[in-house]
Design an enzyme around this catalytic site. Structure first.
Site, mmCIF file in Angstrom:
data_model
loop_
_atom_site.group_PDB
_atom_site.id
_atom_site.type_symbol
_atom_site.label_atom_id
_atom_site.label_comp_id
_atom_site.label_asym_id
_atom_site.label_seq_id
_atom_site.Cartn_x
_atom_site.Cartn_y
_atom_site.Cartn_z
ATOM 1 N N LYS A 1 0.938 -1.148 0.003
ATOM 2 C CA LYS A 1 -0.129 -0.058 -0.002
ATOM 3 C C LYS A 1 0.946 1.097 0.095
ATOM 4 O O LYS A 1 1.980 1.200 0.249
ATOM 5 C CB LYS A 1 -0.888 -0.084 1.175
ATOM 6 C CG LYS A 1 -1.826 -1.365 1.039
ATOM 7 C CD LYS A 1 -2.963 -1.256 2.531
ATOM 8 C CE LYS A 1 -3.982 -2.191 2.199
ATOM 9 N NZ LYS A 1 -4.859 -2.286 3.339
ATOM 10 N N TYR B 1 -12.027 -2.164 -3.894
ATOM 11 C CA TYR B 1 -12.695 -2.337 -2.676
ATOM 12 C C TYR B 1 -14.151 -2.174 -2.712
ATOM 13 O O TYR B 1 -14.591 -1.918 -1.405
ATOM 14 C CB TYR B 1 -12.127 -1.287 -1.470
ATOM 15 C CG TYR B 1 -10.788 -1.805 -1.258
ATOM 16 C CD1 TYR B 1 -10.522 -2.878 -0.271
ATOM 17 C CD2 TYR B 1 -9.682 -0.657 -1.380
ATOM 18 C CE1 TYR B 1 -9.279 -3.265 0.165
ATOM 19 C CE2 TYR B 1 -8.218 -1.176 -0.913
ATOM 20 C CZ TYR B 1 -8.074 -2.181 -0.106
ATOM 21 O OH TYR B 1 -6.928 -2.769 0.257
ATOM 22 N N PHE C 1 -15.570 2.999 7.075
ATOM 23 C CA PHE C 1 -14.123 3.588 6.625
ATOM 24 C C PHE C 1 -13.984 3.575 4.989
ATOM 25 O O PHE C 1 -12.701 3.935 4.671
ATOM 26 C CB PHE C 1 -13.141 2.657 7.163
ATOM 27 C CG PHE C 1 -13.362 1.113 6.931
ATOM 28 C CD1 PHE C 1 -12.947 0.360 5.795
ATOM 29 C CD2 PHE C 1 -14.096 0.315 7.797
ATOM 30 C CE1 PHE C 1 -12.911 -0.729 5.457
ATOM 31 C CE2 PHE C 1 -14.315 -0.964 7.493
ATOM 32 C CZ PHE C 1 -13.799 -1.641 6.322
ATOM 33 N N ARG D 1 -1.069 -14.329 4.359
ATOM 34 C CA ARG D 1 -1.760 -13.554 5.249
ATOM 35 C C ARG D 1 -0.927 -13.879 6.622
ATOM 36 O O ARG D 1 -0.918 -13.050 7.465
ATOM 37 C CB ARG D 1 -3.123 -14.361 5.274
ATOM 38 C CG ARG D 1 -4.006 -13.929 4.325
ATOM 39 C CD ARG D 1 -5.508 -14.660 4.208
ATOM 40 N NE ARG D 1 -6.474 -14.059 5.443
ATOM 41 C CZ ARG D 1 -7.018 -13.039 5.268
ATOM 42 N NH1 ARG D 1 -6.883 -12.110 4.317
ATOM 43 N NH2 ARG D 1 -7.673 -12.459 6.318
ATOM 44 N N THR E 1 -4.772 -7.799 10.422
ATOM 45 C CA THR E 1 -5.321 -6.522 9.850
ATOM 46 C C THR E 1 -5.161 -5.231 10.759
ATOM 47 O O THR E 1 -4.456 -4.144 10.192
ATOM 48 C CB THR E 1 -6.822 -6.393 9.516
ATOM 49 O OG1 THR E 1 -7.079 -7.693 8.744
ATOM 50 C CG2 THR E 1 -7.058 -5.095 9.047
ATOM 51 N N ARG F 1 2.975 -6.387 8.932
ATOM 52 C CA ARG F 1 2.176 -5.301 9.625
ATOM 53 C C ARG F 1 2.637 -4.855 11.154
ATOM 54 O O ARG F 1 2.636 -3.839 11.527
ATOM 55 C CB ARG F 1 0.685 -5.658 9.663
ATOM 56 C CG ARG F 1 0.000 -5.557 8.359
ATOM 57 C CD ARG F 1 -1.297 -6.256 8.270
ATOM 58 N NE ARG F 1 -2.037 -5.851 7.067
ATOM 59 C CZ ARG F 1 -3.044 -6.683 6.655
ATOM 60 N NH1 ARG F 1 -3.553 -7.864 7.190
ATOM 61 N NH2 ARG F 1 -3.566 -6.438 5.616
ATOM 62 N N ASN G 1 -2.295 -0.022 6.734
ATOM 63 C CA ASN G 1 -1.613 -1.355 7.383
ATOM 64 C C ASN G 1 -0.675 -2.021 6.273
ATOM 65 O O ASN G 1 -0.381 -3.324 6.227
ATOM 66 C CB ASN G 1 -2.708 -2.178 7.915
ATOM 67 C CG ASN G 1 -3.504 -2.622 6.733
ATOM 68 O OD1 ASN G 1 -3.328 -2.359 5.591
ATOM 69 N ND2 ASN G 1 -4.756 -3.378 7.016
ATOM 70 N N HIS H 1 -1.851 -5.525 1.433
ATOM 71 C CA HIS H 1 -3.223 -6.388 1.378
ATOM 72 C C HIS H 1 -2.977 -7.606 0.766
ATOM 73 O O HIS H 1 -1.930 -7.778 -0.066
ATOM 74 C CB HIS H 1 -4.123 -5.336 0.417
ATOM 75 C CG HIS H 1 -5.463 -6.207 -0.170
ATOM 76 N ND1 HIS H 1 -6.386 -5.942 0.541
ATOM 77 C CD2 HIS H 1 -5.491 -7.072 -1.160
ATOM 78 C CE1 HIS H 1 -7.382 -7.271 0.037
ATOM 79 N NE2 HIS H 1 -6.617 -7.686 -1.007
ATOM 80 N N GLU I 1 -9.691 -10.704 -7.491
ATOM 81 C CA GLU I 1 -8.639 -9.498 -7.214
ATOM 82 C C GLU I 1 -7.583 -9.461 -8.468
ATOM 83 O O GLU I 1 -7.263 -8.626 -8.820
ATOM 84 C CB GLU I 1 -8.216 -9.539 -5.747
ATOM 85 C CG GLU I 1 -9.393 -9.095 -4.876
ATOM 86 C CD GLU I 1 -8.780 -9.310 -3.540
ATOM 87 O OE1 GLU I 1 -9.306 -8.982 -2.439
ATOM 88 O OE2 GLU I 1 -7.354 -9.668 -3.242
#
Ligand code: CMP
Length: 140
Positions: free
Chosen positions: A11, A51, A59, A87, A93, A104, A114, A117, A128
């Site tokens: 990100k 998203y 949010f 993950r 998250t 993270r 964070n 993704h 995705e």
């Protein structure tokens, strides 16, 4: 264990912190292969489309503004159990809940910024990956 593909995004905060190489190294060190990679600056509309599943969440505006504030690095990762493995490498998250040694825990500021993704399951991974890459780009 099945060979899977998953979508990863570093990100804008991860790119700003200059930890792209550090993050990619974590994937490679865990035997996740980079199938394809691009650095792009998403428009607000592109972030909203990606998203869309969160469009009714409080949010959503904050998330899509953040995701379009600077460049991101988007990769497709491939390997055994790639979705769950990614993950685990990312961590929770919310970085306050992330395990030691995860991306993270090491780099993220909060649940919004964070750093990374990752797809959360096989169906989302397919959607995705298709959102950002054409079938012809996924040949490696
Ligand atoms: P990600 O894995 O990219 O998927 C959806 C994102 O929404 C999630 O990471 C978070 O960055 C973001 N998100 C979830 N909850 C919140 C929240 N309460 N405030 C801001 N962003 C959030």
């Amino acid at each position: 264990m099945a060979i899977e593909r998953t979508l990863s995004i570093i990100k804008p905060d991860g790119v700003e912190k200059n930890v792209v190489g550090n993050i990619l190294n974590r994937f490679e060190s865990a035997s996740l292969k980079i199938v394809v990679l691009k650095m792009v600056h998403l428009s607000k509309k592109e972030a909203e489309g990606f998203y869309a599943v969160h469009k009714d969440r409080p949010f959503f505006e904050e998330l899509t503004t953040f995701m379009s504030r600077g460049p991101v690095v988007i990769t497709v990762l491939e390997g055994e159990d790639a979705i769950n493995k990614n993950r685990t490498i990312m961590g929770a998250t919310n970085p306050a809940e992330a395990d030691e040694g995860t991306i993270r825990k090491d780099f993220a500021k909060d649940v919004g910024e964070n750093s990374v993704h990752g797809s959360d399951g096989p169906d989302t991974a397919k959607v995705e990956i298709g959102y950002f890459f054409a079938e012809t780009e996924l040949v490696n």
